[in-house]
Design an enzyme around this catalytic site. Structure first.
Site, PDB file in Angstrom:
ATOM      1  N   ASP A 107       0.834  -1.186   0.000  1.00  0.00           N
ATOM      2  CA  ASP A 107       0.000   0.000   0.000  1.00  0.00           C
ATOM      3  C   ASP A 107       0.884   1.257   0.000  1.00  0.00           C
ATOM      4  O   ASP A 107       1.695   1.422  -0.904  1.00  0.00           O
ATOM      5  CB  ASP A 107      -0.940  -0.076   1.212  1.00  0.00           C
ATOM      6  CG  ASP A 107      -2.026   0.974   1.233  1.00  0.00           C
ATOM      7  OD1 ASP A 107      -3.080   0.746   0.614  1.00  0.00           O
ATOM      8  OD2 ASP A 107      -1.826   2.022   1.875  1.00  0.00           O
ATOM      9  N   ARG A 108       0.768   2.142   0.980  1.00  0.00           N
ATOM     10  CA  ARG A 108       1.601   3.348   0.997  1.00  0.00           C
ATOM     11  C   ARG A 108       3.073   2.976   1.016  1.00  0.00           C
ATOM     12  O   ARG A 108       3.905   3.631   0.369  1.00  0.00           O
ATOM     13  CB  ARG A 108       1.284   4.217   2.221  1.00  0.00           C
ATOM     14  CG  ARG A 108      -0.168   4.578   2.402  1.00  0.00           C
ATOM     15  CD  ARG A 108      -0.766   5.271   1.205  1.00  0.00           C
ATOM     16  NE  ARG A 108      -0.150   6.563   0.952  1.00  0.00           N
ATOM     17  CZ  ARG A 108      -0.403   7.304  -0.138  1.00  0.00           C
ATOM     18  NH1 ARG A 108      -1.221   6.838  -1.072  1.00  0.00           N
ATOM     19  NH2 ARG A 108       0.177   8.471  -0.311  1.00  0.00           N
ATOM     20  N   HIS A 152     -11.249   8.185  -0.459  1.00  0.00           N
ATOM     21  CA  HIS A 152     -10.322   8.843   0.456  1.00  0.00           C
ATOM     22  C   HIS A 152      -9.164   9.499  -0.279  1.00  0.00           C
ATOM     23  O   HIS A 152      -8.584  10.472   0.217  1.00  0.00           O
ATOM     24  CB  HIS A 152      -9.784   7.820   1.468  1.00  0.00           C
ATOM     25  CG  HIS A 152      -9.046   6.687   0.855  1.00  0.00           C
ATOM     26  ND1 HIS A 152      -9.614   5.790  -0.036  1.00  0.00           N
ATOM     27  CD2 HIS A 152      -7.743   6.286   0.994  1.00  0.00           C
ATOM     28  CE1 HIS A 152      -8.706   4.903  -0.402  1.00  0.00           C
ATOM     29  NE2 HIS A 152      -7.580   5.188   0.192  1.00  0.00           N
ATOM     30  N   TYR A 212      -0.756  11.322   1.941  1.00  0.00           N
ATOM     31  CA  TYR A 212      -1.674  11.145   0.822  1.00  0.00           C
ATOM     32  C   TYR A 212      -1.711  12.370  -0.087  1.00  0.00           C
ATOM     33  O   TYR A 212      -1.771  12.249  -1.314  1.00  0.00           O
ATOM     34  CB  TYR A 212      -3.081  10.842   1.342  1.00  0.00           C
ATOM     35  CG  TYR A 212      -3.345   9.374   1.541  1.00  0.00           C
ATOM     36  CD1 TYR A 212      -3.887   8.599   0.521  1.00  0.00           C
ATOM     37  CD2 TYR A 212      -3.056   8.765   2.755  1.00  0.00           C
ATOM     38  CE1 TYR A 212      -4.135   7.247   0.699  1.00  0.00           C
ATOM     39  CE2 TYR A 212      -3.299   7.406   2.943  1.00  0.00           C
ATOM     40  CZ  TYR A 212      -3.840   6.658   1.911  1.00  0.00           C
ATOM     41  OH  TYR A 212      -4.078   5.322   2.090  1.00  0.00           O
ATOM     42  N   HIS A 272      -6.929  -7.138   0.612  1.00  0.00           N
ATOM     43  CA  HIS A 272      -5.937  -6.064   0.630  1.00  0.00           C
ATOM     44  C   HIS A 272      -4.876  -6.294   1.694  1.00  0.00           C
ATOM     45  O   HIS A 272      -3.684  -6.072   1.458  1.00  0.00           O
ATOM     46  CB  HIS A 272      -6.631  -4.723   0.874  1.00  0.00           C
ATOM     47  CG  HIS A 272      -5.698  -3.559   0.882  1.00  0.00           C
ATOM     48  ND1 HIS A 272      -4.965  -3.180  -0.231  1.00  0.00           N
ATOM     49  CD2 HIS A 272      -5.364  -2.674   1.869  1.00  0.00           C
ATOM     50  CE1 HIS A 272      -4.225  -2.124   0.066  1.00  0.00           C
ATOM     51  NE2 HIS A 272      -4.443  -1.795   1.334  1.00  0.00           N
TER      52      HIS A 272
END
Length: 295
Positions: A107-108, A152, A212, A272
């Protein structure tokens, strides 16, 4: 009691002026750095890391702005740029005695790993990215109501002020939404770990938003410059991801292959939070990556 990665030491390592990362370190052998995603901490690797520590030195940091790592105020758009966060990771590895290391991110953390691979090809020997697309491709494929799953991304891209205020008003509801929805009904995140994630996020709203926000600005600019300039990932790359392309109408493997000529792309049905839901499968894929020649 706060959950930990069993058998791992916890360290605090300076990586930049005024910034130290918290990391769990265990095992011995060739170094492997594992980067967590949102809305998690290094604890997401609690099953995978001990398995790989049997024959690797495994380093699991909290990213800048997350967990127990430092959370500097975003002085400008570079503070949480993936380039800055990638530099943190390289500095962490060097401080622990490793000039070259394998790197995996979710992910990030996968976006940080991607940037580290582009910026530091001499340091990153192997690269794994779990359940992301490179930033330019992510923005390109987000369209129509199917893309509402990524609401988001647009909220957190707004200028400073509104996103932070909204999330701070109900942080557990906001971050807990993703822990629940992205778990696909699986019991992958025990209550104690979930509580640790929520507590960490509650303390990090401004820095998470800044992370983000960077993906809609400076990170995108950096990636587009590399894409236009022909910079590619030179090391063996493995990508594990859910088949979002079937829903959104794109070929994920083709998008990744444009960045990574030496690519193994695998669509999985592990959800995920795959390192928590299917740790044996993730560990096996990472071992297979590490066995590939790095040239």
């Amino acid at each position: 009691m706060t959950p930990v990665i069993e058998g791992f030491d916890r360290r605090r390592v300076p990586v930049a002026e005024g910034v130290s990362l918290h990391a769990a370190v265990g095992g011995s052998g060739p170094p492997l750095v594992l980067l967590h995603g949102f809305p998690q901490t290094h604890l997401m690797w609690r099953h995978v890391a001990p398995a790989l520590a049997a024959d690797h030195t495994v380093i699991c940091p909290d990213l800048r702005g997350y967990g127990a790592s430092d959370k500097p105020a975003a002085a400008d758009d570079t503070t949480y740029a993936k380039r800055t966060m990638a530099n943190d990771v390289v500095a962490l590895a060097r401080a622990l005695g490793h000039e070259r290391f394998a790197l995996a991110g979710h992910d990030r953390g996968a976006l940080v790993a991607f940037r580290a691979g582009l910026d530091h090809p001499a340091a990153v020997t192997h690269l794994a990215c779990l359940d992301v697309l490179p930033t330019p491709d992510m923005w390109d494929v987000m369209h129509g109501v199917t893309a509402a799953v990524g609401f988001h991304l647009y909220l957190l891209a707004q200028p400073p002020g509104l996103p932070e205020e909204l999330i701070a008003g109900a942080p557990d509801a906001f971050f807990g939404h993703f822990l629940d929805v992205w778990s696909n009904g699986q019991d992958a995140i025990p209550a104690a770990v979930r509580a640790a994630y929520l507590d960490a996020c509650r303390r990090a709203v401004p820095s998470i938003v800044a992370d983000y926000r960077a993906s809609a600005g400076i990170d995108l600019a950096h990636d587009l410059a590399d894409r236009d300039g022909g910079n590619r990932l030179r090391m063996p790359v493995t990508v594990l991801q859910q088949d979002w392309g079937a829903a959104l109408g794109y070929d994920a493997a083709a998008l990744w292959r444009a960045w990574a000529p030496d690519l193994r792309h695998v669509s999985v049905d592990w959800g995920h939070f795959m390192a928590e839901a299917a740790p044996a499968g993730v560990a096996a894929e990472l071992r297979a990556l590490l066995a590939r020649s790095s040239g």
